[in-house]
Design a protein around this motif. Structure first.
Motif, mmCIF file in Angstrom:
data_model
loop_
_atom_site.group_PDB
_atom_site.id
_atom_site.type_symbol
_atom_site.label_atom_id
_atom_site.label_comp_id
_atom_site.label_asym_id
_atom_site.label_seq_id
_atom_site.Cartn_x
_atom_site.Cartn_y
_atom_site.Cartn_z
ATOM 1 N N LEU A 371 -50.152 -30.535 -60.302
ATOM 2 C CA LEU A 371 -50.824 -29.479 -59.537
ATOM 3 C C LEU A 371 -51.978 -28.874 -60.332
ATOM 4 O O LEU A 371 -53.003 -28.478 -59.762
ATOM 5 N N ALA A 372 -51.819 -28.801 -61.643
ATOM 6 C CA ALA A 372 -52.875 -28.229 -62.483
ATOM 7 C C ALA A 372 -54.183 -28.995 -62.353
ATOM 8 O O ALA A 372 -55.264 -28.433 -62.574
ATOM 9 N N THR A 373 -54.124 -30.272 -61.965
ATOM 10 C CA THR A 373 -55.353 -31.071 -61.828
ATOM 11 C C THR A 373 -56.212 -30.602 -60.662
ATOM 12 O O THR A 373 -57.378 -30.996 -60.557
ATOM 13 N N LEU A 374 -55.648 -29.757 -59.779
ATOM 14 C CA LEU A 374 -56.436 -29.241 -58.656
ATOM 15 C C LEU A 374 -57.361 -28.099 -59.081
ATOM 16 O O LEU A 374 -58.225 -27.687 -58.312
ATOM 17 N N SER A 375 -57.182 -27.599 -60.298
ATOM 18 C CA SER A 375 -57.915 -26.411 -60.739
ATOM 19 C C SER A 375 -59.421 -26.596 -60.751
ATOM 20 O O SER A 375 -60.170 -25.623 -60.623
ATOM 21 N N ASP A 376 -59.893 -27.837 -60.928
ATOM 22 C CA ASP A 376 -61.335 -28.058 -61.020
ATOM 23 C C ASP A 376 -61.997 -28.212 -59.653
ATOM 24 O O ASP A 376 -63.219 -28.366 -59.563
ATOM 25 N N ASP A 382 -56.847 -20.354 -58.684
ATOM 26 C CA ASP A 382 -55.711 -20.348 -59.608
ATOM 27 C C ASP A 382 -54.644 -21.296 -59.083
ATOM 28 O O ASP A 382 -54.428 -21.406 -57.877
ATOM 29 N N VAL A 383 -53.990 -21.984 -60.010
ATOM 30 C CA VAL A 383 -52.820 -22.798 -59.682
ATOM 31 C C VAL A 383 -51.666 -22.256 -60.498
ATOM 32 O O VAL A 383 -51.730 -22.185 -61.727
ATOM 33 N N ARG A 384 -50.598 -21.835 -59.803
ATOM 34 C CA ARG A 384 -49.435 -21.261 -60.468
ATOM 35 C C ARG A 384 -48.222 -22.131 -60.148
ATOM 36 O O ARG A 384 -47.924 -22.360 -58.974
ATOM 37 N N CYS A 385 -47.528 -22.577 -61.158
ATOM 38 C CA CYS A 385 -46.360 -23.435 -60.922
ATOM 39 C C CYS A 385 -45.390 -23.304 -62.074
ATOM 40 O O CYS A 385 -45.780 -23.406 -63.244
ATOM 41 N N CYS A 391 -47.925 -22.425 -56.228
ATOM 42 C CA CYS A 391 -48.894 -21.787 -55.351
ATOM 43 C C CYS A 391 -50.308 -22.181 -55.776
ATOM 44 O O CYS A 391 -50.603 -22.246 -56.973
ATOM 45 N N VAL A 392 -51.157 -22.446 -54.800
ATOM 46 C CA VAL A 392 -52.586 -22.626 -55.039
ATOM 47 C C VAL A 392 -53.300 -21.462 -54.367
ATOM 48 O O VAL A 392 -53.093 -21.208 -53.173
ATOM 49 N N GLU A 393 -54.097 -20.730 -55.136
ATOM 50 C CA GLU A 393 -54.849 -19.593 -54.602
ATOM 51 C C GLU A 393 -56.309 -19.999 -54.418
ATOM 52 O O GLU A 393 -56.944 -20.508 -55.350
#
Length: 472
Positions: A371-376, A382-385, A391-393
């Motif tokens: 999921l952290a790869t969606l941050s860019d 924000d990606v919180r997991c 959650c993706v904000e």
């Protein structure tokens, strides 16, 4: 040969059900205009992490129902255990001087799993009634102690603790505070949401932590320490946006509670029974020994409704003091329901036998990484997991963290495209929230992340084309 699901689908009158749903079924969080126009997604079958609608469409349910289908759907041994209990004893009065074997066995099991001296269990019908019970237990305890003024409680803004009038008031989730409802404000107070992404400008995480602790202590002192009875906290805030607090926050808040004789209520309706890789997260994940734990959802993996309020010897010794002739005049017709308790016992057995807690540790770490790869991506602020809470904000400006206007409903825009591709995530305004079944595989994690990536890029392009997003 047609499968049972296919046979079921062939007998469904979709048009009639859609019409009847609109005419008669008032849903939780019913959106009147939207429902009148579009109706609802009618689900008729479930298998593992997948659910099926009346058209035969299959969806990977990354929401896990409502944070609750922990062991997955369609388990035959659950059905058999439930059916056997129905045949033997479908109901037993749970009040006063009556009991039943499976309720006793479940309470004993919960006491063995809960941390420290949380050895006493009040069974309820779900999470809201468990939190409601915790609140009433606190009031009862303080009266029994001879402290009738010590009745105020503190929670956090934008938390979620249930949907009764009382628990909705404790939670104070902004999106739930509609003007058509009234809320209980007497003796209920709130402090800041511990969201590091939304910390005041100029504060790094350690500074934000100190701000939160000081704010909490200042709130106690402003009310009067002799008047504050309890603090309610989800270890990770769920419906408020999967808020993972600063490191050490919960332990520090607990220490303040200890200093001022305030009961710490860990609302683990979501975080318990494996979602964070433990049966209970308060102590094993966050090093906090609560006085009360509330739980539901994963307790039965939603096969049947059940909740529990688990509390300490410290409380029990006061309220059950011999010779006082007291009665705890609180209860529910369906608390301790033998069929629901059977479902809970079988559910716990499956979690232990299949080593699902260990599975969550492994696959949960992979979900965090992927999921952290969606941050860019554009739109993603924000990606919180943490393990199986995510959650993706989405933001209109990544630099300022400014949100899109509410009417754009960015979370729903992305969710609707994901649904069309066979993935369900939960839209909450500017968020997409996920709480998948604990049986999720790494391949299904990849499916979730890859589908979200496509949908986010598609929505960003559409918004940019319409002049609503400028690719900050």
């Amino acid at each position: 040969m047609a499968t049972p699901t296919q046979k079921m689908l062939s007998s469904v009158d979709n048009a009639h059900l859609l019409k009847a749903d609109k005419a008669h079924y008032m849903h939780g969080y019913h959106m009147f205009d939207e429902h009148a126009e579009q109706g609802a997604l009618n689900i008729v079958a479930g298998d593992g992490a997948y659910i099926y609608d009346t058209q035969g469409n299959r969806f990977l349910d990354a929401v896990g129902g409502m944070w609750c289908t922990n062991i997955g759907l369609g388990r035959e041994e659950m059905a058999l255990a439930i059916a056997d209990q129905v045949r033997q004893l479908a109901y037993s009065n749970p009040f006063s001087d009556m009991s039943n074997n499976v309720a006793i066995q479940l309470c004993e099991k919960l006491a063995s799993l809960a941390p420290g001296d949380l050895d006493h269990v009040f069974l309820t019908t779900g999470g809201s009634t468990a939190v409601d019970t915790a609140y009433r237990l606190i009031q009862y305890y303080q009266n029994c102690r001879g402290k009738p003024e010590k009745k105020h409680v503190i929670a956090r803004f934008n938390a979620y603790h249930g949907s009764t009038t009382l628990t909705m008031s404790i939670g104070n989730k902004a999106a739930d505070r509609v003007p058509e409802f009234d809320y209980a404000n007497d003796k209920i107070h709130h402090v800041s949401n511990p969201n590091p992404y939304r910390a005041p400008d100029g504060m790094d995480e350690p500074q934000f932590l100190e701000f939160l602790i000081k704010e909490f202590e200042d709130k106690i002192l402003s009310i009067g320490a002799d008047k504050v009875a309890g603090f309610f906290a989800e270890p990770i805030m769920g419906s408020g946006g999967v808020i993972i607090p600063p490191k050490g926050y919960l332990k520090r808040m607990w220490e303040v509670c200890q200093r001022y004789d305030i009961l710490f209520v860990a609302d683990e309706v979501v975080t318990s029974f494996g979602r964070l890789g433990k049966f209970f997260a308060s102590y094993e994940v966050f090093d906090v020994q609560p006085d009360i734990i509330t739980t539901a959802k994963g307790l039965t993996s939603a096969y049947l409704p059940l909740g529990a309020c688990i509390f300490s010897d410290r409380i029990w010794k006061v309220i059950a003091e011999p010779g006082k002739g007291r009665c705890f005049t609180h209860g529910f017709t369906y608390s301790g329901h033998p069929v629901c308790c059977t479902a809970a016992l079988k559910n716990i057995e499956i979690i232990e036998r299949e080593h699902l807690l260990e599975h969550v540790d492994v696959v949960g770490a992979y979900l965090e990484q992927r999921l952290a790869t969606l941050s860019d991506l554009p739109l993603v602020g924000d990606v919180r997991c943490q393990k199986f809470m995510a959650c993706v904000e989405f933001v209109a400006d990544k630099r300022t963290k400014a949100l899109f206007a509410d009417e754009i409903n960015i979370g729903e825009m992305i969710h609707s495209r994901a649904q069309a591709r066979g993935l369900l995530v939960r839209p909450i305004m500017h968020l997409n929230v996920m709480s998948p079944p604990l049986i999720l595989s790494c391949a299904q994690v990849d499916e979730i992340v890859e589908t979200l990536r496509v949908c986010i890029l598609e929505v960003a392009g559409e918004l940019e084309q319409n002049g609503l997003y400028f690719g900050q």
